[in-house]
Design a protein around this motif. Sequence first.
Motif, short mmCIF file in Angstrom:
data_model
loop_
_atom_site.label_atom_id
_atom_site.label_comp_id
_atom_site.label_asym_id
_atom_site.label_seq_id
_atom_site.Cartn_x
_atom_site.Cartn_y
_atom_site.Cartn_z
N MET A 55 42.45 27.57 29.16
CA MET A 55 41.28 27.12 29.84
C MET A 55 40.98 28.02 31.05
N VAL A 56 42.00 28.40 31.78
CA VAL A 56 41.82 29.25 32.96
C VAL A 56 41.28 30.61 32.54
N ARG A 57 41.80 31.15 31.47
CA ARG A 57 41.33 32.45 30.98
C ARG A 57 39.86 32.36 30.58
N MET A 58 39.47 31.23 29.96
CA MET A 58 38.08 31.04 29.57
C MET A 58 37.17 30.99 30.80
N LEU A 59 37.60 30.27 31.84
CA LEU A 59 36.83 30.21 33.08
C LEU A 59 36.68 31.60 33.70
N HIS A 60 37.77 32.36 33.67
CA HIS A 60 37.76 33.73 34.21
C HIS A 60 36.79 34.60 33.43
N LYS A 61 36.81 34.50 32.11
CA LYS A 61 35.90 35.29 31.28
C LYS A 61 34.46 34.88 31.48
N MET A 62 34.22 33.63 31.88
CA MET A 62 32.86 33.15 32.16
C MET A 62 32.36 33.65 33.52
N GLY A 63 33.22 34.31 34.28
CA GLY A 63 32.82 34.87 35.56
C GLY A 63 33.12 33.97 36.75
N ILE A 64 33.83 32.88 36.54
CA ILE A 64 34.19 31.98 37.64
C ILE A 64 35.42 32.55 38.32
N ARG A 65 35.34 32.72 39.63
CA ARG A 65 36.43 33.32 40.39
C ARG A 65 37.09 32.32 41.31
N SER A 66 38.26 32.66 41.78
CA SER A 66 39.06 31.76 42.62
C SER A 66 38.34 31.38 43.91
N ASN A 67 37.60 32.30 44.50
CA ASN A 67 36.90 32.00 45.75
C ASN A 67 35.92 30.84 45.58
N TRP A 90 38.99 15.27 44.02
CA TRP A 90 38.50 16.51 43.43
C TRP A 90 39.10 17.73 44.12
N ALA A 91 39.34 17.64 45.42
CA ALA A 91 39.81 18.81 46.19
C ALA A 91 41.10 19.42 45.63
N PRO A 92 42.15 18.64 45.37
CA PRO A 92 43.36 19.27 44.84
C PRO A 92 43.14 19.93 43.49
N THR A 93 42.25 19.37 42.68
CA THR A 93 41.95 19.96 41.38
C THR A 93 41.29 21.32 41.57
N PHE A 94 40.29 21.39 42.46
CA PHE A 94 39.63 22.67 42.71
C PHE A 94 40.60 23.70 43.29
N PHE A 95 41.47 23.27 44.21
CA PHE A 95 42.44 24.21 44.79
C PHE A 95 43.43 24.69 43.73
N ALA A 96 43.88 23.80 42.85
CA ALA A 96 44.81 24.21 41.79
C ALA A 96 44.15 25.19 40.83
N LEU A 97 42.89 24.93 40.48
CA LEU A 97 42.17 25.88 39.62
C LEU A 97 41.96 27.22 40.34
N GLY A 98 41.75 27.16 41.65
CA GLY A 98 41.62 28.39 42.43
C GLY A 98 42.88 29.23 42.38
N VAL A 99 44.02 28.58 42.51
CA VAL A 99 45.30 29.30 42.44
C VAL A 99 45.50 29.89 41.05
N ALA A 100 45.22 29.10 40.02
CA ALA A 100 45.38 29.59 38.65
C ALA A 100 44.46 30.77 38.38
N ARG A 133 43.29 32.82 40.66
CA ARG A 133 43.77 33.96 41.46
C ARG A 133 44.91 34.66 40.71
N ILE A 134 45.78 33.92 40.08
CA ILE A 134 46.85 34.52 39.29
C ILE A 134 46.25 35.30 38.12
N GLU A 135 45.25 34.72 37.47
CA GLU A 135 44.58 35.40 36.35
C GLU A 135 43.90 36.69 36.82
N GLU A 136 43.34 36.67 38.03
CA GLU A 136 42.66 37.85 38.56
C GLU A 136 43.63 38.96 38.94
N THR A 137 44.79 38.61 39.42
CA THR A 137 45.71 39.61 39.94
C THR A 137 46.81 40.02 38.96
#
Length: 94
Positions: A1-13, A55-65, A67-71
């Motif tokens: 799921m994280v890879r799919m979000l990354h490919k869709m252009g959604i970034r950790s920021n 919602w906040a912890p979910t967004f932060f967890a997705l942000g970390v995931a 960020r790992i996918e980006e780096t």
Amino acid sequence: MVRMLHKMGIRSNLMYTLGVASIGLAFASWATSLKAEPHTGLDRADRWGIFIGEWAPTFFALGVALRIEETHPEPGQESMEETTTHGVPTRAGV
């Protein structure tokens, strides 16, 4: 799921920004519910604040995931994220 979000252009920021915004929205919804529905009391306002506050912890967890996918791209996959080579900023894959 994280890879799919990354490919869709959604970034950790974006996810970090949504996490911070949801904290403010949780407080705003609590305050609004408290004022708009005084007959229901504090219980309903608390439920709204907690619901949106979760919602906040979910967004932060997705942000970390993300960020790992980006780096850390998969082997054989070139990243377009900025990296450093001998202290000089470069674009990976360029």
